[in-house]
Scaffold this active site. Structure first.
Site, mmCIF file in Angstrom:
data_model
loop_
_atom_site.group_PDB
_atom_site.id
_atom_site.type_symbol
_atom_site.label_atom_id
_atom_site.label_comp_id
_atom_site.label_asym_id
_atom_site.label_seq_id
_atom_site.Cartn_x
_atom_site.Cartn_y
_atom_site.Cartn_z
ATOM 1 C CB VAL A 1 -19.591 34.628 -5.035
ATOM 2 C CG1 VAL A 1 -19.466 33.508 -5.630
ATOM 3 C CG2 VAL A 1 -18.197 35.875 -4.570
ATOM 4 C CD GLU A 2 -21.408 37.337 -0.422
ATOM 5 O OE1 GLU A 2 -22.566 37.688 0.193
ATOM 6 O OE2 GLU A 2 -20.491 37.385 0.756
ATOM 7 N N GLY A 3 -24.076 38.313 -5.302
ATOM 8 C CA GLY A 3 -24.785 39.130 -6.033
ATOM 9 C C GLY A 3 -23.941 39.196 -7.428
#
Length: 810
Positions: free
Chosen positions: A501-503
């Protein structure tokens, strides 16, 4: 004489480059050197006159700014514009987002260590510390992670209510709206403690304070939107989520298929309301199944030109109550046996008024910039905190288990193979905590560290994966049998979640850390690019000229410094501290210069192709990342008061990171597409070869020893995690067993000696204790102490078992 002249000229060039001389510094040196060399060569007067004329023209062109810009810089600018790679709007907005902080110093080739050490020691306010010691402690005590993840697949109602009532959803919301208004460090510390107890609860508490409606409203919301929602969010009356990722648009935001069309429609019984009719399909959205307030990213179109002349208005953000007609929520994903609420959200022909756009109509089309500017919260705070919290728990329990559990009459933690794993755990956790605290402190100082946040997110989650893998190896069968007494199993299963997540981490390492950092944090590249895009020709040439010749001086300086520092391994570099950390500062300064010249050579040789050379970019990112993490570890050591007991942890963390940095440099050189450039880089960076080695076995032994027994270093390493005091709790029992084991070992040794001497004949441990008591070898109090020790060790060692009916699918 000729050799001496060459040496003098060479020395002058080195000095000018080393000290980053100005253009006129170089020109004055040339004015002196060229005639001297020419005269020493005994050439004819005609030839000498020609040299003087050429020299005069050269000095005039480069020394007079007007002529230099007209005859040199303007021509180079034209070439630069032709070879400059095309940058998409989303890429440009990502580059423009955030601020440059310590990453700029690392790119400088000569970091200002005094500046780093002068930053105040990060600390919590009395109110924040009280919340950590009371409300957060109470929440952790309420958590039964097995019940949450196995039985309910959800938080119990009382935990949900406690989180809402005590303000966990409003940590970032100002007090004027009923929030806690905590610092980034406090937010991070709360998530760290909860994550040491339950990843599910940590995610539930952290998401509303990360990239989501509250964060976006605080920065961009209209006053009406803030007044309407922030207080309800702070009180838990609204449960928020934010929907960005869809089935066909993950990291590539430019391909978002979710659309909204500007039109007139009916809303709440009112006709001809100007608004947006939209449809979307999103997935992986945390809290979506229980959300009452949906943040949404979509592409806005205005085919009838109702709000302007452009049809395509770009990525826009809206805030939509989930009870709006056409909004579908409630379905759930099942991410690796974690029970946090995560699922898809779908909108079919949903009509919303224009006031649902976050920030109102002025922020139409600004969605991606808004997201990029706010992304630092999730990357800088939530994910490093959750990874560090789980890793602290793994470190403390692995050390205790390694001391309590014995094989062949020896604590398993003293076997050299286990020592290796414990050393990695200890060193990684020390580094992770340093990175977590320093990065959160940067946010509290007003920074939006886009590159550093990516470093913190990537490396804390990756090191967290290493820590939990090692912890599972140390625990063996205890770790793999799930049940209420297994404190590692769910953490092991859920570790990949944070990595995605978040990249996703592969993307973050390959494209973001260096790919974004090379432009954002470099002192000249972004200035050159901005000049190239400036439509004002005169200003563009002026700015490009300043940046270009500054860049040339910068590159020459770093090339010379990298080579000279490589010859001395950084010795002699002035740094602000002495032993035991002096050499680390010197080595980091050496590698900062090496990194700066490697980055420049890579951008010069590969140009726009560097974006596609993801492996090269990733390795350069590894260099930058390890320099930042080393900076954080050194800062932590100073802030902690330079405790001698922590030196094994610091040495292991630093030596491991520096060795990985060297490996990354070597990987860049070995795989660099231009072999000439590769040979140049090797000569500059490793003039005497690769000299760094991984942490030694002896150092690993010292780290392991710190983790196997109570002490100040062990407490500092795991400070901020939740430590249950209940001996019926698996972790609480393990803590008690460690203390008991150390206290009872002398008595155990006495019983073993008595057995060997034939004074005790019982085979069973409990029977031996009773026999020793009956024969007066120990008193009643000692017998009780030994019996309690046996019970604690047995609880620690035993694993959960279930009846066949309990194993049936729920």
């Amino acid at each position: 004489m000729a050799v001496l002249m060459v040496l003098v000229v060479f020395a002058v060039i080195l000095l000018l480059a080393f000290f980053r001389a100005s253009i006129w510094g170089w020109l004055l040196a040339i004015i002196v050197i060229v005639p001297v060399v020419a005269m020493q060569s005994r050439i004819s007067q005609e030839a000498l006159n020609s040299i003087y004329i050429a020299l005069g023209i050269f000095v005039l062109v480069l020394g007079v700014p007007f002529l230099r810009r007209l005859l040199v810089s303007s021509i180079i600018l034209k070439i630069f514009r032709k070879i400059l790679p095309q940058v998409s709007q989303t890429e440009q907005e990502a580059l423009d987002a955030g601020t440059v902080w310590w990453d700029g110093e690392l790119f400088s080739g000569h970091p200002n260590w005094s500046k780093l050490l002068a930053y105040p020691k990060p600390s919590l306010s009395a109110e924040e510390q009280s919340f950590l010691d009371n409300e957060t402690e109470q929440l952790c005590a309420m958590i039964d992670d097995w019940d949450i993840t196995h039985v309910r697949q959800d938080l119990p109602p009382q935990v949900w209510q406690f989180i809402k009532d005590k303000g966990f959803f409003g940590m970032i919301i100002p007090k004027e709206y009923g929030g806690l208004q905590f610092s980034a460090l406090a937010h991070s510390s709360v998530v760290t403690k909860i994550a040491s107890r339950s990843a599910t609860v940590a995610v539930t508490a952290m998401v509303p304070n990360s990239l989501g409606p509250a964060e976006l409203l605080l920065h961009y919301g209209t006053q009406e939107q803030k007044d309407k929602y922030l207080r309800r969010l702070a009180q838990g009356l609204e449960v928020p989520c934010f929907a960005l990722t869809g089935p066909f648009a993950g990291s590539d935001a430019g391909s978002i298929p979710d659309t909204g069309i500007v039109c007139y429609g009916e809303f709440n019984g009112q006709q001809n309301v100007l608004g947006i009719r939209m449809s979307w399909e999103k997935r992986y959205i945390t809290l979506a199944p229980v959300a009452t307030l949906l943040g949404l990213a979509f592409k806005l179109h205005d085919p009838e030109h109702l709000i302007g002349t452009e049809e395509s208005r770009g990525i826009t953000l809206a805030l939509i109550p989930t009870n709006t007609a056409g909004v579908q929520v409630g379905q759930r994903h099942f991410p690796l046996n974690s029970a946090f609420q995560n699922g898809p959200t779908v909108g079919c022909d949903v009509f919303i008024p224009m006031e649902y756009i976050i920030g109102g109509m002025p922020y139409i089309g600004q969605g991606w910039r808004m997201l990029m500017e706010c992304l630092a919260a999730g990357r800088s705070i939530s994910l490093p905190a959750s990874a560090t919290g789980g890793s602290k728990m793994a470190a403390r329990t692995s050390g205790a288990y390694g001391r309590v559990r014995k094989q062949f009459k020896l604590p398993v933690g003293k076997f050299e193979g286990v020592e290796e794993a414990l050393a990695r755990i200890g060193g990684n956790v020390y580094m992770m905590e340093a990175v977590r605290v320093l990065t959160a402190a940067a946010v509290d100082m007003g920074e939006k560290p886009s590159v550093i946040s990516a470093i913190a997110k990537y490396h804390c989650t990756e090191r967290g994966r290493t820590v939990i893998n090692d912890a599972m190896d140390v625990h063996g069968g205890k770790g793999i049998c799930l049940g209420p007494d297994n404190y590692l199993g769910r953490a092991y299963q859920q570790t990949p979640i944070g990595i995605t997540v978040e990249g996703a981490n592969i993307l973050t390492r390959s494209l973001i850390i260096f790919g974004q950092g090379a432009v954002r944090a470099h002192p000249y590249v972004l200035k050159e690019i901005k000049a190239a895009h400036d439509p004002d020709r005169k200003r563009a040439v002026h700015d490009f000229d300043v940046a270009l010749f500054g860049h040339i001086s910068f590159s020459m300086s770093n090339a010379v410094r990298a080579w000279l520092y490589g010859l001395t391994d950084g010795r002699g570099i002035s740094v602000p501290t002495g032993a035991p950390t002096l050499r680390y500062y010197q080595q980091l300064t050496r590698y900062s210069a090496a990194f700066a010249i490697a980055a420049d050579v890579s951008m010069l040789v590969l140009g726009g192709g560097l974006k596609r050379r993801e492996k090269i970019s990733a390795r350069l990112g590894d260099v930058l990342s390890n320099m930042y993490m080393c900076s954080a570890a050194l800062k932590r050591f100073e802030d902690d008061g330079r405790p001698d007991e922590d030196l094994p942890l610091l040495h292991w963390a630093m030596q491991d990171a520096l060795y990985k940095l060297q490996v990354a440099f070597d990987g860049v050189i070995q795989n660099f597409p231009s072999r000439i450039a590769a040979m140049l880089l090797r000569a500059l960076i490793f003039p005497l070869g690769k000299r760094l080695t991984p942490p030694s076995d002896e150092l690993g032994h010292q780290v392991s020893a710190l983790m196997l027994q109570p002490g100040a270093a062990r407490d500092r390493l795991t400070q901020g995690m939740y430590l249950p005091k209940d001996e019926n709790d698996a972790v609480g029992a393990l803590e008690a067993a460690l203390i008991s084991t150390l206290a009872c070992e002398p008595m155990q040794a006495g019983l073993d000696a008595a057995r060997k001497a034939g004074k005790i004949t019982a085979r069973n441990e409990l029977e031996r204790i009773s026999e020793a008591r009956d024969k007066g070898l120990i008193d009643a109090e000692q017998a009780l102490q030994l019996e309690r020790d046996y019970a604690l060790r047995r609880k620690v060692i035993m694993v959960d078992d279930f009846s066949p009916s309990q194993m049936l699918p729920r």
